[in-house]
Design an enzyme around this catalytic site. Structure first.
Site, PDB file in Angstrom:
ATOM      1  CE1 TYR A 157      99.248  26.263  -3.492  1.00 41.27           C
ATOM      2  CE2 TYR A 157     101.500  27.071  -3.695  1.00 41.27           C
ATOM      3  CZ  TYR A 157     100.368  26.854  -2.925  1.00 41.27           C
ATOM      4  OH  TYR A 157     100.358  27.242  -1.600  1.00 41.27           O
ATOM      5  N   PRO A 187     103.579  32.897   3.302  1.00 36.95           N
ATOM      6  CG  PRO A 187     102.677  31.431   4.874  1.00 36.95           C
ATOM      7  CD  PRO A 187     102.317  32.213   3.651  1.00 36.95           C
TER       8      PRO A 187
HETATM    9  P1  NDP Z   1      97.782  21.183   5.178  1.00 41.55           P
HETATM   10  O1  NDP Z   1      97.672  20.224   4.040  1.00 41.55           O
HETATM   11  O2  NDP Z   1      98.447  20.724   6.411  1.00 41.55           O
HETATM   12  O3  NDP Z   1      96.334  21.773   5.541  1.00 41.55           O
HETATM   13  C1  NDP Z   1      95.418  22.112   4.544  1.00 41.55           C
HETATM   14  C2  NDP Z   1      94.036  22.253   5.147  1.00 41.55           C
HETATM   15  O4  NDP Z   1      93.120  22.659   4.103  1.00 41.55           O
HETATM   16  C3  NDP Z   1      93.517  20.964   5.733  1.00 41.55           C
HETATM   17  O5  NDP Z   1      92.891  21.215   6.972  1.00 41.55           O
HETATM   18  C4  NDP Z   1      92.475  20.491   4.713  1.00 41.55           C
HETATM   19  O6  NDP Z   1      91.406  19.818   5.379  1.00 41.55           O
HETATM   20  C5  NDP Z   1      91.978  21.831   4.157  1.00 41.55           C
HETATM   21  N1  NDP Z   1      91.398  21.647   2.825  1.00 41.55           N
HETATM   22  C6  NDP Z   1      92.032  21.345   1.661  1.00 41.55           C
HETATM   23  N2  NDP Z   1      91.145  21.183   0.665  1.00 41.55           N
HETATM   24  C7  NDP Z   1      89.919  21.385   1.200  1.00 41.55           C
HETATM   25  C8  NDP Z   1      88.591  21.339   0.691  1.00 41.55           C
HETATM   26  N3  NDP Z   1      88.328  21.048  -0.606  1.00 41.55           N
HETATM   27  N4  NDP Z   1      87.561  21.585   1.536  1.00 41.55           N
HETATM   28  C9  NDP Z   1      87.794  21.882   2.832  1.00 41.55           C
HETATM   29  N5  NDP Z   1      89.015  21.944   3.369  1.00 41.55           N
HETATM   30  C10 NDP Z   1      90.061  21.688   2.575  1.00 41.55           C
HETATM   31  O7  NDP Z   1      98.571  22.440   4.554  1.00 41.55           O
HETATM   32  P2  NDP Z   1      98.973  23.862   5.171  1.00 41.55           P
HETATM   33  O8  NDP Z   1      98.542  24.005   6.559  1.00 41.55           O
HETATM   34  O9  NDP Z   1     100.402  24.062   4.857  1.00 41.55           O
HETATM   35  O10 NDP Z   1      98.149  24.810   4.202  1.00 41.55           O
HETATM   36  C11 NDP Z   1      97.238  25.795   4.654  1.00 41.55           C
HETATM   37  C12 NDP Z   1      97.265  26.966   3.675  1.00 41.55           C
HETATM   38  O11 NDP Z   1      98.570  27.562   3.692  1.00 41.55           O
HETATM   39  C13 NDP Z   1      96.985  26.586   2.222  1.00 41.55           C
HETATM   40  O12 NDP Z   1      96.165  27.592   1.654  1.00 41.55           O
HETATM   41  C14 NDP Z   1      98.385  26.624   1.579  1.00 41.55           C
HETATM   42  O13 NDP Z   1      98.327  26.905   0.205  1.00 41.55           O
HETATM   43  C15 NDP Z   1      99.018  27.762   2.359  1.00 41.55           C
HETATM   44  N6  NDP Z   1     100.476  27.795   2.379  1.00 41.55           N
HETATM   45  C16 NDP Z   1     101.191  26.705   2.799  1.00 41.55           C
HETATM   46  C17 NDP Z   1     102.586  26.765   2.804  1.00 41.55           C
HETATM   47  C18 NDP Z   1     103.432  25.606   3.168  1.00 41.55           C
HETATM   48  O14 NDP Z   1     104.643  25.609   2.819  1.00 41.55           O
HETATM   49  N7  NDP Z   1     102.930  24.612   3.875  1.00 41.55           N
HETATM   50  C19 NDP Z   1     103.295  28.005   2.416  1.00 41.55           C
HETATM   51  C20 NDP Z   1     102.428  29.058   1.963  1.00 41.55           C
HETATM   52  C21 NDP Z   1     101.076  28.954   1.980  1.00 41.55           C
HETATM   53  P3  NDP Z   1      90.711  18.451   4.880  1.00 41.55           P
HETATM   54  O15 NDP Z   1      91.728  17.693   4.083  1.00 41.55           O
HETATM   55  O16 NDP Z   1      90.282  17.781   6.138  1.00 41.55           O
HETATM   56  O17 NDP Z   1      89.563  18.916   4.057  1.00 41.55           O
HETATM   57  C1  8X3 Z   2     103.581  26.932  -0.389  1.00 39.16           C
HETATM   58  C2  8X3 Z   2     104.986  27.387  -0.511  1.00 39.16           C
HETATM   59  O1  8X3 Z   2     106.870  27.712  -2.198  1.00 39.16           O
HETATM   60  O2  8X3 Z   2     106.006  25.450  -1.864  1.00 39.16           O
HETATM   61  O3  8X3 Z   2     102.703  27.902  -0.848  1.00 39.16           O
HETATM   62  O4  8X3 Z   2     104.736  27.060  -3.071  1.00 39.16           O
HETATM   63  S1  8X3 Z   2     105.661  26.886  -1.991  1.00 39.16           S
END
Ligand code: NDP
Ligand code: 8X3
Length: 256
Positions: A157, A187
């Site tokens: 990751y 974030p």
């Molecule tokens: P969620 O799991 O709540 O949302 C992830 C979204 O990505 C969903 O809408 C999902 O839609 C979509 N997704 C995942 N895989 C696919 C795919 N193969 N095709 C199309 N859509 C896809 O997580 P977050 O909102 O937290 O994550 C959003 C972004 O933020 C990610 O890139 C994550 O790495 C990043 N992030 C998150 C952090 C956290 O702590 N939460 C911190 C830092 C970064 P569906 O399943 O319907 O396809």
């Molecule tokens: C998501 C935040 O620190 O869990 O990207 O990897 S962390």
């Protein structure tokens, strides 16, 4: 401040978490929204809810971002319907597992690389040409604190988010001669479905990630993205790291 009223905002991965919060926030400010994800019922219910609440237009596109041809088709469809995004939030992504590399599950590695790097690129390729033609707008790439600070078990990751940081810098350079600004937001802990997905729906494990401190919420990240994309057009925040106050690095948490 730029107004987003009547502008088109594209958000990949808008069926939950950060993407969904962005969809609601931009719609509240009068933007028309393109939302994507694999879960069709969610896309439709978000579309209906936003259109009723805010009177804007929502265009749902259900496809898997790891499918190169589906992404290409998506780009062609946007072009045919004259739906060039002014703001593109390249957000869809996931983590799977938290095992040391030597115990890692190769299917999990493939899924993270396919989604966070290849899917990220396919989505960018689908819309960059359209945006360049208009020569305006913003791209927000969803990086992570994991893209500059490795943590135990984060391995693949982490590598995918390091890649997002590199690709975001590359996009800024490659778009030098355009008016399109590129930002990565990085974030720390945000409480969304992220940990549920990472731990295969094990709610107890997911809840433990956020135990003992106040994490960021998806709406906090949406507010920051909104701020970044509505600043005057000569300002380009190239990357922005944000953590909860109780988190000072990828591994340092004050859990009370
Ligand atoms: P969620 O799991 O709540 O949302 C992830 C979204 O990505 C969903 O809408 C999902 O839609 C979509 N997704 C995942 N895989 C696919 C795919 N193969 N095709 C199309 N859509 C896809 O997580 P977050 O909102 O937290 O994550 C959003 C972004 O933020 C990610 O890139 C994550 O790495 C990043 N992030 C998150 C952090 C956290 O702590 N939460 C911190 C830092 C970064 P569906 O399943 O319907 O396809
Ligand atoms: C998501 C935040 O620190 O869990 O990207 O990897 S962390």
């Amino acid at each position: 401040m730029i107004s987003v009223k009547d502008k088109i905002v594209l958000i990949t991965g808008a069926t939950s978490g950060i993407g969904k919060a962005c969809a609601y926030l931009y719609a509240k400010h009068g933007a028309n929204i393109i939302i994507t994800g694999r879960r069709e019922e969610r896309l439709i219910s978000i579309k209906n809810d936003i259109e009723i609440k805010y009177g804007v237009k929502v265009y749902p596109y259900c496809f898997d971002i790891t499918d190169r041809f589906a992404c290409e088709k998506f780009g062609n469809d946007l072009k045919a319907n004259n739906l060039t995004p002014y703001i593109f939030i390249n957000n869809a992504g996931l983590a799977k597992g938290l095992s040391p590399l030597q115990d890692g599950n190769i299917d999990d590695w493939e899924e993270m690389i396919d989604t966070n790097i290849k899917g990220f690129l396919y989505a960018a390729k689908a819309v960059l040409g359209l945006m360049i033609e208009k020569n305006e707008g913003c791209i927000i790439n969803l990086g992570s604190i994991a893209g500059s600070q490795v943590y135990p078990g984060g391995n693949v990751y982490n590598a995918t988010k390091f890649a997002v940081r590199a690709l975001s810098q590359a996009m800024n350079m490659d778009l030098l001669k355009t008016n399109i600004r590129v930002s990565s937001i990085e974030p720390g802990a945000v409480e969304t479905e992220f940990s549920l997905v990472r731990f295969n729906n094990d709610k107890e494990k997911a809840d433990n990630v956020y135990k003992g401190f106040k994490p960021l919420m998806a709406e906090d990240i949406a507010d920051i993205i909104f701020f970044m994309t509505t600043l005057s057009e000569n300002i380009n925040i190239q990357h922005l790291m944000v953590t909860p106050t109780a988190q000072r690095s990828s591994t340092l948490f004050n859990r009370g």
